[in-house]
Design a protein around this motif. Structure first.
Motif, PDB file in Angstrom:
ATOM      1  N   ALA A 176       0.853  -1.186   0.000  1.00 13.10           N
ATOM      2  CA  ALA A 176       0.000   0.000   0.000  1.00 13.10           C
ATOM      3  C   ALA A 176       0.892   1.241   0.000  1.00 13.10           C
ATOM      4  N   LEU A 177       0.779   2.051  -1.033  1.00 15.60           N
ATOM      5  CA  LEU A 177       1.655   3.205  -1.231  1.00 15.60           C
ATOM      6  C   LEU A 177       0.835   4.484  -1.138  1.00 15.60           C
ATOM      7  N   ASP A 178       1.160   5.318  -0.154  1.00 14.58           N
ATOM      8  CA  ASP A 178       0.444   6.577   0.055  1.00 14.58           C
ATOM      9  C   ASP A 178       1.297   7.714  -0.495  1.00 14.58           C
ATOM     10  N   GLU A 179       0.919   8.250  -1.649  1.00  8.81           N
ATOM     11  CA  GLU A 179       1.664   9.329  -2.326  1.00  8.81           C
ATOM     12  C   GLU A 179       3.143   8.971  -2.484  1.00  8.81           C
ATOM     13  N   PRO A 180       3.463   7.864  -3.127  1.00  7.67           N
ATOM     14  CA  PRO A 180       4.865   7.447  -3.204  1.00  7.67           C
ATOM     15  C   PRO A 180       5.738   8.358  -4.054  1.00  7.67           C
ATOM     16  N   LEU A 181       5.135   9.192  -4.903  1.00 11.04           N
ATOM     17  CA  LEU A 181       5.916  10.050  -5.791  1.00 11.04           C
ATOM     18  C   LEU A 181       6.124  11.454  -5.231  1.00 11.04           C
ATOM     19  N   ALA A 182       5.543  11.747  -4.079  1.00  7.60           N
ATOM     20  CA  ALA A 182       5.497  13.128  -3.592  1.00  7.60           C
ATOM     21  C   ALA A 182       6.871  13.747  -3.414  1.00  7.60           C
ATOM     22  N   ASN A 183       7.868  12.967  -3.015  1.00  7.43           N
ATOM     23  CA  ASN A 183       9.183  13.530  -2.719  1.00  7.43           C
ATOM     24  C   ASN A 183      10.248  13.139  -3.734  1.00  7.43           C
ATOM     25  N   LEU A 184       9.823  12.629  -4.879  1.00 11.56           N
ATOM     26  CA  LEU A 184      10.779  12.113  -5.851  1.00 11.56           C
ATOM     27  C   LEU A 184      10.939  13.054  -7.038  1.00 11.56           C
ATOM     28  N   ASP A 185      12.188  13.198  -7.517  1.00 11.40           N
ATOM     29  CA  ASP A 185      12.375  13.920  -8.768  1.00 11.40           C
ATOM     30  C   ASP A 185      11.728  13.113  -9.884  1.00 11.40           C
ATOM     31  N   SER A 186      11.523  13.764 -11.031  1.00  9.29           N
ATOM     32  CA  SER A 186      10.706  13.144 -12.076  1.00  9.29           C
ATOM     33  C   SER A 186      11.316  11.853 -12.605  1.00  9.29           C
ATOM     34  N   ALA A 187      12.641  11.795 -12.709  1.00 10.93           N
ATOM     35  CA  ALA A 187      13.270  10.556 -13.172  1.00 10.93           C
ATOM     36  C   ALA A 187      13.141   9.462 -12.123  1.00 10.93           C
ATOM     37  N   SER A 188      13.341   9.815 -10.842  1.00 11.18           N
ATOM     38  CA  SER A 188      13.171   8.831  -9.769  1.00 11.18           C
ATOM     39  C   SER A 188      11.726   8.359  -9.688  1.00 11.18           C
ATOM     40  N   ALA A 189      10.776   9.270  -9.975  1.00 13.61           N
ATOM     41  CA  ALA A 189       9.366   8.870  -9.994  1.00 13.61           C
ATOM     42  C   ALA A 189       9.125   7.825 -11.077  1.00 13.61           C
ATOM     43  N   GLN A 190       9.730   8.029 -12.253  1.00 20.40           N
ATOM     44  CA  GLN A 190       9.587   7.041 -13.317  1.00 20.40           C
ATOM     45  C   GLN A 190      10.226   5.707 -12.912  1.00 20.40           C
ATOM     46  N   ASP A 191      11.377   5.785 -12.238  1.00 20.05           N
ATOM     47  CA  ASP A 191      12.026   4.564 -11.744  1.00 20.05           C
ATOM     48  C   ASP A 191      11.130   3.846 -10.736  1.00 20.05           C
ATOM     49  N   ALA A 192      10.517   4.649  -9.830  1.00 19.36           N
ATOM     50  CA  ALA A 192       9.649   4.066  -8.806  1.00 19.36           C
ATOM     51  C   ALA A 192       8.446   3.385  -9.436  1.00 19.36           C
ATOM     52  N   LEU A 193       7.868   4.020 -10.448  1.00 19.25           N
ATOM     53  CA  LEU A 193       6.707   3.431 -11.113  1.00 19.25           C
ATOM     54  C   LEU A 193       7.092   2.159 -11.861  1.00 19.25           C
ATOM     55  N   ALA A 194       8.285   2.165 -12.461  1.00 23.93           N
ATOM     56  CA  ALA A 194       8.756   0.945 -13.119  1.00 23.93           C
ATOM     57  C   ALA A 194       8.928  -0.180 -12.104  1.00 23.93           C
ATOM     58  N   LEU A 195       9.395   0.183 -10.894  1.00 20.04           N
ATOM     59  CA  LEU A 195       9.540  -0.807  -9.829  1.00 20.04           C
ATOM     60  C   LEU A 195       8.181  -1.342  -9.399  1.00 20.04           C
ATOM     61  N   VAL A 196       7.204  -0.447  -9.269  1.00 18.06           N
ATOM     62  CA  VAL A 196       5.850  -0.878  -8.903  1.00 18.06           C
ATOM     63  C   VAL A 196       5.305  -1.842  -9.952  1.00 18.06           C
ATOM     64  N   ARG A 197       5.528  -1.506 -11.230  1.00 19.15           N
ATOM     65  CA  ARG A 197       5.066  -2.398 -12.301  1.00 19.15           C
ATOM     66  C   ARG A 197       5.746  -3.760 -12.190  1.00 19.15           C
ATOM     67  N   ARG A 198       7.055  -3.760 -11.890  1.00 15.94           N
ATOM     68  CA  ARG A 198       7.795  -5.019 -11.763  1.00 15.94           C
ATOM     69  C   ARG A 198       7.254  -5.838 -10.586  1.00 15.94           C
ATOM     70  N   LEU A 199       6.997  -5.170  -9.460  1.00 20.01           N
ATOM     71  CA  LEU A 199       6.469  -5.874  -8.287  1.00 20.01           C
ATOM     72  C   LEU A 199       5.111  -6.508  -8.593  1.00 20.01           C
TER      73      LEU A 199
END
Length: 558
Positions: A176-199
């Motif tokens: 459960a992710l509550d605003e996981p992108l709020a503190n991430l730069d745009s490239a890190s946000a894309q990395d995080a979303l790719a990780l979520v997709r992988r999970l």
């Protein structure tokens, strides 16, 4: 809640059946009649305005309600086919792993490795297993290099990744992710979303609460829910949301907004920020400023910079680039290791923090670094009273500041009882109430829904020009500086963009000049947004950057 087990639901990580929740101190429910089925390997996005009930829903699912928050519940929550309502929170957390909106509330360990080990140690796992899971998780997330770092020294984005590591190491069935992108730069946000997709592809059930809807839609979530006042007002596909959601309330891709707004009467662009003037007087000057924390490596490296009267500056750059450290020097929270900072011509080493606060108002990245008073009214009155502003003026300042951030109805509420997005707006209002001449904001829109942040940024941008607020009272900010990972915020409001990288100023100039070289932007971990691309495409016709619906209006007029 019922305690029997539904064998038919055993294969489903999460089933929520007609859930309602009312906090003990509130007369109306925060969540009403909510139902959801989340399958393994699926992603569900929950969107909605600040205070719409998203975080409350998450607290019900992860067991914090009613164990840590007093509230009345009805309905049933099934985790892996079982009702966990009578079980301790430690057992619930092994099924539902939660990454909070504000990672500082979640991190307890002094060092990164200790933090990731914390939950595993509480599970009583053997030492060899703990070490193996720590190493595997840090490597999986690509942050093995942070393992010996002190957690207090991490950037907001780095803390977010460490919080995620601590959760993933426990191997929950549901993430459960509550605003996981709020503190991430745009490239890190894309990395995080790719990780979520992988999970998800590896079988994890993902529940994601996020205001950055446009970004998350790139994940192709299996279902999108939109909450309003605790109720689901939309449930369906991502494509359906693009065609039905109010683009003034939900941030949608710019081409979608332009297409839907073409041919419609669009409110004219009332926020016309004047261009930054290089001949204007400097209000803050950095002269060869370098800075290091304790014995660590340099965070700022020979920065020379002038913030001038009339500037409305967006500071962009990757996590850990030194953005927050740079602006903390402007208010005296940090002093240079080398060089000097001048505030209206005076060396900050010769000024007290109290004296500087009369000139520079600083809004912290985390509202919990600022908020402490029992009510919103007392929170906003604290600074002005210490500046010896007359009582009747303080009352009017509070009223006007709350109107700017749309929190007038919350004046008697405890600030820390509000949602994270509302807390952020209280922290901004607290600075507005002090009437400082320079406004510095660290991630002002983090945790904010689109409609609210556009509205208060409209107000703040107008105040920068001394045009006065909606009550006719002039704030007369001489300059406004905001750190943001939201490229669209820079596109819509800034007249000057600074890009920081590795402690240095990598670029400085008007948005339409700084944000044109996509190769350089990618090198600085800034992902060009659909709004930036649309504005660059039509810049020859419009001559300025603007938000999507205004761009549609400008194109209609062609």
């Amino acid at each position: 809640m019922s305690t029997r087990i539904r064998s038919t639901e055993a294969a489903r990580p999460l089933v929520v059946d007609r859930l309602s929740c009312r906090y003990a101190a509130r007369p109306t429910p925060a969540v009403r009649d909510f139902s959801l089925t989340l399958e393994a390997g699926k992603i569900v996005l929950i969107a909605g305005a600040s205070g719409s009930g998203k975080t409350t829903l998450l607290r019900c699912i992860n067991g914090l309600i009613p164990r840590s928050y007093r509230a009345e519940l009805s309905g049933t929550i099934w985790l892996k086919g079982e009702d966990y309502s009578g079980r301790p929170l430690a057992e619930v957390s092994q099924v539902v792993g939660t990454v909070l909106q504000d990672p500082e509330r979640q991190i307890l360990g002094a060092y990164v490795r200790n933090e990731v080990a914390f939950g595993l140690e509480n599970l009583g796992l053997p030492r060899e297993e703990i070490v193996r899971r720590i190493d595997e998780t840090l490597e999986y997330l690509g942050i093995a290099g942070l393992q010996l770092r002190e957690t207090f020294s991490l950037s907001g984005g780095e803390k977010q990744k460490v919080a995620l590591a601590g959760v993933l190491a426990m191997r929950p069935a549901i993430l459960a992710l509550d605003e996981p992108l709020a503190n991430l730069d745009s490239a890190s946000a894309q990395d995080a979303l790719a990780l979520v997709r992988r999970l998800a592809d590896e079988g994890k059930a993902i529940l994601i609460i996020e205001h950055r809807v446009e970004d998350v839609l790139g994940l192709n979530p299996d279902q999108v829910l939109y909450l309003d006042n605790g109720e689901v007002t939309y449930a369906g596909s991502a494509e359906g949301l693009l065609q039905t959601a109010d683009y003034r309330a939900v941030k949608l891709p710019a081409p979608v907004v332009i297409e839907r707004a073409r041919g419609k009467r669009t409110k004219p662009a009332v926020v016309q920020t004047p261009a930054s003037r290089t001949d204007a007087a400097a209000v803050v000057e950095y002269e060869g400023v370098s800075f290091s924390y304790a014995e660590g490596p340099p965070v700022l490296r020979g920065v020379s910079l002038a913030i001038r009267r009339g500037d409305l500056i967006a500071v962009l750059g990757p996590n850990g680039a030194g953005k927050t450290t740079l602006l903390k020097h402007a208010v005296g929270l940090l002093r240079p290791t080398e060089g000097r900072v001048l505030l209206e011509g005076a060396d900050t080493r010769d000024l007290t923090i109290a004296k500087m606060a009369q000139t520079v108002g600083y809004v912290f990245q985390s509202p919990r670094h600022m908020l402490f008073a029992p009510t919103v009214s007392e929170e906003l009155g604290f600074g002005p009273r210490n500046l010896r502003i007359p009582a009747e003026e303080i009352s009017e300042n509070i009223r006007q500041a709350l109107a700017v951030v749309h929190l007038s109805t919350e004046i008697d509420r405890p600030p820390l009882a509000l949602s994270f997005g509302q807390q952020k707006r209280v922290s901004i209002a607290a600075i507005l109430a002090m009437r400082s001449s320079i406004l510095v904001m660290d991630e002002p829109t983090a945790g904010q829904d689109f409609a609210n942040y556009m509205s208060f940024m409209d107000s703040v941008a107008g105040l920068a020009k001394g045009n006065g607020d909606s009550h006719g009272r002039e704030y007369n900010f001489s300059a406004i500086v905001f750190i943001t990972h939201d490229v669209d915020l820079a596109v819509s409001y800034a007249n000057r963009v600074l890009i920081m990288n590795a402690g240095r100023i990598a670029a400085d100039g008007p948005p339409h000049e700084v944000l044109t070289d996509f190769d350089l932007l990618h090198r600085w971990r800034i992902v060009p947004s659909s709004l930036l691309k649309a504005n660059l495409e039509h810049f020859g016709e419009t001559g300025r950057f603007m938000r999507a619906e205004w761009l549609a209006g400008a194109l209609n007029a062609q």
